[in-house]
Enzyme design. Sequence first.
Site, short mmCIF file in Angstrom:
data_model
loop_
_atom_site.label_atom_id
_atom_site.label_comp_id
_atom_site.label_asym_id
_atom_site.label_seq_id
_atom_site.Cartn_x
_atom_site.Cartn_y
_atom_site.Cartn_z
N ASN A 275 -6.77 -19.25 38.07
CA ASN A 275 -5.97 -18.84 36.91
C ASN A 275 -6.89 -18.29 35.83
OD1 ASN A 275 -5.72 -22.03 36.96
ND2 ASN A 275 -5.39 -21.56 34.83
N ASP A 276 -6.73 -18.65 34.60
CA ASP A 276 -7.34 -17.95 33.46
C ASP A 276 -8.78 -17.42 33.64
OD1 ASP A 276 -5.21 -19.48 32.68
OD2 ASP A 276 -6.25 -20.50 31.07
N GLN B 203 -10.67 -20.24 36.02
CA GLN B 203 -10.07 -21.51 36.39
C GLN B 203 -9.87 -21.47 37.90
OE1 GLN B 203 -8.64 -24.31 33.94
NE2 GLN B 203 -10.69 -23.51 33.67
N TRP C 186 -2.53 -24.79 42.17
CA TRP C 186 -3.36 -25.38 41.13
C TRP C 186 -3.77 -26.81 41.49
CZ3 TRP C 186 -3.37 -29.25 37.36
CH2 TRP C 186 -4.16 -29.01 36.24
N SER D 261 -10.00 -24.24 30.49
CA SER D 261 -10.51 -22.94 30.03
C SER D 261 -11.49 -23.04 28.87
CB SER D 261 -9.34 -22.05 29.63
OG SER D 261 -8.74 -21.57 30.80
N ARG E 204 -7.11 -27.51 23.41
CA ARG E 204 -7.86 -26.89 24.52
C ARG E 204 -8.22 -25.42 24.30
NH1 ARG E 204 -2.76 -28.19 26.46
NH2 ARG E 204 -1.37 -26.46 26.95
N ASP E 205 -9.01 -24.93 25.25
CA ASP E 205 -9.34 -23.51 25.42
C ASP E 205 -10.22 -22.95 24.30
OD1 ASP E 205 -7.57 -23.95 27.51
OD2 ASP E 205 -5.89 -22.94 26.53
N GLU F 242 -1.64 -21.28 23.94
CA GLU F 242 -2.84 -21.52 24.72
C GLU F 242 -3.83 -20.36 24.53
OE1 GLU F 242 -1.52 -24.11 28.44
OE2 GLU F 242 -0.86 -22.05 28.69
N TRP G 12 2.61 -18.47 34.89
CA TRP G 12 2.89 -19.82 35.39
C TRP G 12 4.25 -19.94 36.06
CZ3 TRP G 12 -0.75 -22.77 36.62
CH2 TRP G 12 -1.95 -22.74 35.90
C1 FRU Z 1 -3.52 -21.47 30.51
C2 FRU Z 1 -3.94 -22.90 30.78
C3 FRU Z 1 -4.94 -23.35 29.73
C4 FRU Z 1 -5.69 -24.43 30.45
C5 FRU Z 1 -5.73 -23.91 31.85
C6 FRU Z 1 -5.65 -24.98 32.89
O1 FRU Z 1 -3.10 -20.77 31.60
O2 FRU Z 1 -2.81 -23.73 30.82
O3 FRU Z 1 -4.36 -23.77 28.53
O4 FRU Z 1 -6.97 -24.59 29.91
O5 FRU Z 1 -4.64 -23.03 32.01
O6 FRU Z 1 -5.94 -24.50 34.17
#
Ligand code: FRU
Length: 485
Positions: free
Chosen positions: A38-39, A55, A63, A99, A167-168, A223, A295
Site C-alpha cells: 500500500n502507501d 507499506q 494486508w 507509513s 500516524r504517518d 491520513e 482501501w
Molecule cells: C493509509 C494507511 C496509513 C497507515 C498505513 C497502514 O493508507 O492507513 O494511515 O500508516 O496505511 O498500512
Amino acid sequence: MISEKLRNARSYEVEKENQIGKEIRPEYHLSTRVGWMNDPNGFSYYNGMYHLFYQYYPYDTHWGPMHWGHATSKDLLHWEYLPAAIAPDMPYDQDGCFSGSAVELPDGRQLLMYTGVRRETQPDGEIRDVQTQCIAIGDGLNYEKYEGNPVLTQADLPEGGSRFDFRDPKLWREADGTYACVVANCDEKKDGRILLYRSQNALEWHYDSTLRTNNGQIGKMWECPDYFQLDGKDILIASPQELMPERANPYNGNVSVAFIEKSCQLLDYGIDFYAPQTIQSQDGRRIMIGWMQNWDTSGPHRGELPWFGQMSFPRELTIRDGKLIQKPIKELEQLRQNKVAYENVLLAGSNKLEGIQGRKAELELEISSVPDRSMYQSFTLQFAQNKKYYTCLNYRPHESVLEINRTCSGARCMTVHQRSCKVTKADGKIKLRVLLDQYSAEVFVNDGEQVLSVTMYTNPDAEDITFVADGSCMMNVTKYELNAE
Ligand code: FRU
C-alpha cells in the site's frame, strides 16, 4: 544486526519474486516485489538515486503486519528492488511499521521516520493499536532502529489527541538546518487534524502547532499528510477516511485532497489513488506519487494475480489560476515508441482505428463537435477490451461530465466500479491524455486540470480500443506504445 523477521522477509521475497513473470506486471509502474503493497513511504532522492519505500506485507496478497519494501530508480521509470528495509521486530512496532518518510542527515546517512504500532489491552479490557513515531537510520540499504524509539508518543499530543490515530510522519529539513514534520491525528470526536512537530537534530521532537483541523468537514480521520511550498503557496495534502457523499460531491470512502491556502481540491476523481507523497526533484520539480488502489475496493479483491498493489505514475505538480495541476512527469516521453496519429477523424457510432490498441500505451485525444452539426450526446473510449470485457471513459458535453467505468472489466466483487466528475465546460471540446499500463489507466483531463485513475485486472490479452460517438464528433488522436525494456 538484522533481525530474524527482516532476514526471513528478505529471503522470502527473493525466493518468491521469481514466480511472478514480467508479463503479469505493469511495464513502467512500480508494483510490489511480492505479496501486498500500500502507501508510498520515504519517497526521496539519496546517493544519486530516487528511493521509494512502501507499506509491504510479503507473505500474502492481502494486508498484514507492515514491513517497508524498498526500490530505487535513476529515472522514475525503471525500478530495481532492494531488500525489505524494516520489519515489525521491536516491542514498540511489533504489530506494524506504518507509513512514514525519509530525509538525508548532514553526515550522509538516511533517516526514516515511521509509525510504530503496538497492540495493547486497555484498562477497559479492549484491545487497541497504539501508534507512536519511530526512527531508523541507514545507508540506503540497511537501517538500524534508533535506541531512543519511540520519539513521539501520547505525551507529545495536544489536548484531546487520540493515541490510536497518530500516524504517518512526513518530515523535511528546513533551510536553517532544523527539522519539521507533519503527523496525522484525530481528536476525541474522531475528527482529523494535522500536527506540526519540530526538532533540532531529527531525533528529539516537540509539538509546535496544529496546522489544520477538519472541523467535521471532510471525512473523519485524515491520513498521510504532506506539506510543502509551491509557487509561493503553502500546500497541505491529506487523505481523509470515511467521506460522506453529498449531491455536489458524490464521493464516499477514502480520497486524497490538497488544501491550497483556503481552497480544497480532490487530487484524483477516479477510483484508485490514495496516500500520496511528494518530493522535490534535483531540478526543482515537485513530484507526487500515490498508491494506485483504494482501501474500500482493494480489501475484497480476489487475488487474481500473485501480487497486489502498485503505485501511480509520478505526477509533476504546478499551480495554474490558484489550482493544482498534475501532469505525468516528462520522463515518460522516453518510453514512447511507434507513434500512430490520426487527425480530424469524424466519429459516428463505433470505430476502431488501425494501429490503435494495446495495454501499455499512451493516448492523446482531442474531441470536439462537428461544425454546423448539433452537439454530440457523448464520446466513449473503450479500452482493455475483448469480446467479453472492457473499461471505458465516457464524456457527455451537455452535462460536462466525464465518467470512468470498469463495471465490465472482469471483477467479481460488488464494490465501486464507476466514478464521474464535472469538467470545464468548453463547447464540446475536451483533451484527454490516457496512460495505460497493463492493469491501470490514468486519465489526465484538459492539460492536468483533473485526473482519474483506475485499476482493472482484465486479462492482458484484452487489448482492443474502440471510439464510440453518440451523435457525431471530431477526434484527433495520437498513440504511442510505452516500452520500458
Ligand atoms: C493509509 C494507511 C496509513 C497507515 C498505513 C497502514 O493508507 O492507513 O494511515 O500508516 O496505511 O498500512
